[in-house]
Design a protein around this motif. Structure first.
Motif, PDB file in Angstrom:
ATOM      1  N   TYR B  57       7.199  19.290  18.722  1.00 24.47           N
ATOM      2  CA  TYR B  57       7.071  18.871  17.472  1.00 24.47           C
ATOM      3  C   TYR B  57       7.528  17.223  17.183  1.00 24.47           C
ATOM      4  CZ  TYR B  57       5.499  23.068  15.758  1.00 24.47           C
ATOM      5  OH  TYR B  57       4.969  24.368  15.246  1.00 24.47           O
ATOM      6  N   PHE B  58       8.804  16.783  18.158  1.00 20.11           N
ATOM      7  CA  PHE B  58       9.330  15.544  18.157  1.00 20.11           C
ATOM      8  C   PHE B  58       9.622  15.311  19.463  1.00 20.11           C
ATOM      9  CE2 PHE B  58      10.693  17.916  13.975  1.00 20.11           C
ATOM     10  CZ  PHE B  58      10.358  17.023  13.005  1.00 20.11           C
ATOM     11  N   GLU B  59       9.327  14.033  19.503  1.00 16.35           N
ATOM     12  CA  GLU B  59       9.402  13.296  21.231  1.00 16.35           C
ATOM     13  C   GLU B  59      10.891  13.309  21.498  1.00 16.35           C
ATOM     14  OE1 GLU B  59       7.932   9.318  21.202  1.00 16.35           O
ATOM     15  OE2 GLU B  59       8.362   8.946  19.022  1.00 16.35           O
ATOM     16  N   THR B  60      11.845  13.143  20.726  1.00 16.25           N
ATOM     17  CA  THR B  60      13.351  12.935  21.110  1.00 16.25           C
ATOM     18  C   THR B  60      13.968  13.248  19.544  1.00 16.25           C
ATOM     19  OG1 THR B  60      13.088  10.659  20.114  1.00 16.25           O
ATOM     20  CG2 THR B  60      13.091  10.976  22.545  1.00 16.25           C
ATOM     21  N   ARG B  61      15.364  13.229  19.823  1.00 14.35           N
ATOM     22  CA  ARG B  61      16.444  13.654  18.648  1.00 14.35           C
ATOM     23  C   ARG B  61      16.019  12.421  17.630  1.00 14.35           C
ATOM     24  NH1 ARG B  61      20.801  10.700  18.603  1.00 14.35           N
ATOM     25  NH2 ARG B  61      21.771  12.008  17.332  1.00 14.35           N
ATOM     26  N   GLU B  62      15.931  11.154  18.299  1.00 15.63           N
ATOM     27  CA  GLU B  62      15.736  10.068  17.517  1.00 15.63           C
ATOM     28  C   GLU B  62      14.638  10.080  16.597  1.00 15.63           C
ATOM     29  OE1 GLU B  62      16.491   9.808  20.685  1.00 15.63           O
ATOM     30  OE2 GLU B  62      18.568   9.132  20.659  1.00 15.63           O
ATOM     31  N   ALA B  63      13.585  10.736  16.943  1.00 17.08           N
ATOM     32  CA  ALA B  63      12.243  10.759  16.252  1.00 17.08           C
ATOM     33  C   ALA B  63      12.582  11.879  15.157  1.00 17.08           C
ATOM     34  CB  ALA B  63      11.147  11.460  17.080  1.00 17.08           C
ATOM     35  N   VAL B  64      13.542  12.924  15.264  1.00 19.76           N
ATOM     36  CA  VAL B  64      13.998  13.777  14.269  1.00 19.76           C
ATOM     37  C   VAL B  64      14.640  12.887  13.126  1.00 19.76           C
ATOM     38  CG1 VAL B  64      15.277  15.887  13.640  1.00 19.76           C
ATOM     39  CG2 VAL B  64      14.157  15.844  15.709  1.00 19.76           C
ATOM     40  N   ALA B 127       5.890   5.041  15.906  1.00 20.92           N
ATOM     41  CA  ALA B 127       6.862   5.721  15.153  1.00 20.92           C
ATOM     42  C   ALA B 127       7.741   4.683  14.561  1.00 20.92           C
ATOM     43  CB  ALA B 127       7.663   6.747  15.935  1.00 20.92           C
ATOM     44  N   VAL B 128       8.189   3.740  15.186  1.00 21.58           N
ATOM     45  CA  VAL B 128       8.963   2.462  14.328  1.00 21.58           C
ATOM     46  C   VAL B 128       8.144   1.943  13.217  1.00 21.58           C
ATOM     47  CG1 VAL B 128      10.209   0.316  14.826  1.00 21.58           C
ATOM     48  CG2 VAL B 128      10.607   2.161  16.458  1.00 21.58           C
TER      49      VAL B 128
END
Lengths: 225, 225
Positions: B57-64, B127-128
């Motif tokens: 669902y999310f590429e990285t924790r940063e995406a969350v 995403a950014v």
């Protein structure tokens, strides 16, 4: 220097020299690619030491950068205090003195953001204490210079000013130094133009605004109606 | 829920529900222990999923956390814009509206510091971009509200104001929420008292200062002698 050439430093002078080499390498790497991405292995590789050698001098990468932040605070005040003194009586020139001396110190601006968020969380409480004691001394130097240059400012105003300019320098530095993919995004999307920031003029304008706000509160209490 | 109970979500509704559960877990954990320390494994453990399920669902924790920051901006403006409107004409009440709505959102204040420094560096440029487009819309909402409430402010003043209050909220939040060892250090060392910050009054005072500074520049141009 190859890793195998490493010999343990014996004398106090040798140890200080090793330590200085590690700090210089960290400073160079952080200026080139940002504090966030520099690891202990990068520092060790740069000076041809094994990572374990670096760990004998610094408990963590955060300890390396907290030391650079400490040195950075003293270095900033060494430049900022005389610049403020020579701007006495002129709010805009005091703002210029503060903003220019920060703009000339990009690594310090990067470190300012990392200190409370990341660096203080990766070292011992003793290391944080040593850092804080020196920072508080530098804050006192700033407050003395600012209140001498602009006598309507109180000591509390001087503290609020240094808090604000450090917050602004830290935040504006991060926003104005995006990663290359994000910078490319800004260049290719003109409607994202407002997301970009030109660090030096933004920091100067914001610093001047804070000083004018502090002065206006001393001259005319804010309306409450 | 045990990890073995996990079944892949099939429908769009199920997928949205999974995603929402993951975001809710991240929000809860970040509020409890700070954004910086929450890992993908923590999020997975909290909802009884395997980490690989979260990574679908999310590429990285940063995406969350960038998604929580996006939601946080809209949520802040939903509260801040009406609060500014009802404070029209009174700089101190506008400052109160801004500072209070931020103070009521501790996770957002934490995320504000992490967004440019850490979050935007751990996700794709796409995403950014999605994040920036929404943030710029929210900034426009802020600018419209602030310039309507205090008509001497220009659009550029409104943008400078939101930049400043976000920088201040982010920085003051980090400084006023040290780790427990650092907090213990402050309690045991009265001479470190100036290093401690009370978030809500500090943010209100700084926000009011910036507004007064912006207004004073519009009413009387700063002296240049």
């Amino acid at each position: 220097m190859a890793t195998s050439d490493f010999q343990r430093a014996r004398s106090v002078e040798q140890k200080q020299q090793r330590r200085d080499e590690m700090l210089a390498a960290a400073r160079k790497l952080a200026l080139a690619k940002g504090v966030r991405t520099v690891t202990m292995s990068d520092i060790a590789d740069d000076i041809g030491f094994h990572k374990s050698a670096v760990l004998r001098y610094f408990e963590t990468r955060e300890a390396v950068f907290l030391e650079l932040a400490t040195v950075g605070w003293v270095d900033w005040m060494d430049a900022c205090v005389p610049a403020i003194h020579s701007s006495a009586g002129d709010p805009s020139r005091v703002a210029r003195a503060i903003a220019d001396t920060l703009t000339q110190r990009p690594l310090f601006c990067d470190l300012l953001g990392h200190a409370p968020m990341n660096l203080e969380r990766g070292v011992s409480a003793e290391a944080v204490q040593q850092f804080k004691v020196i920072v508080l001394d530098q804050v006192d130097r700033f407050v003395q210079a600012a209140t001498a240059a602009l006598p309507s400012l109180t000591e509390a105003d001087g503290r609020a000013l240094v808090t604000a300019v450090c917050a602004l320098a830290s935040s504006l530095w991060q926003v104005s130094h995006p990663t290359e993919p994000v910078a490319a995004l800004y260049r290719s999307n003109p409607h994202l133009g407002h997301a970009t920031v030109d660090f030096a003029p933004a920091l100067y304008n914001q610093s001047e605004t804070v000083i004018l706000g502090l002065l206006s509160r001393r001259l005319t209490p804010p309306s409450t109606n």
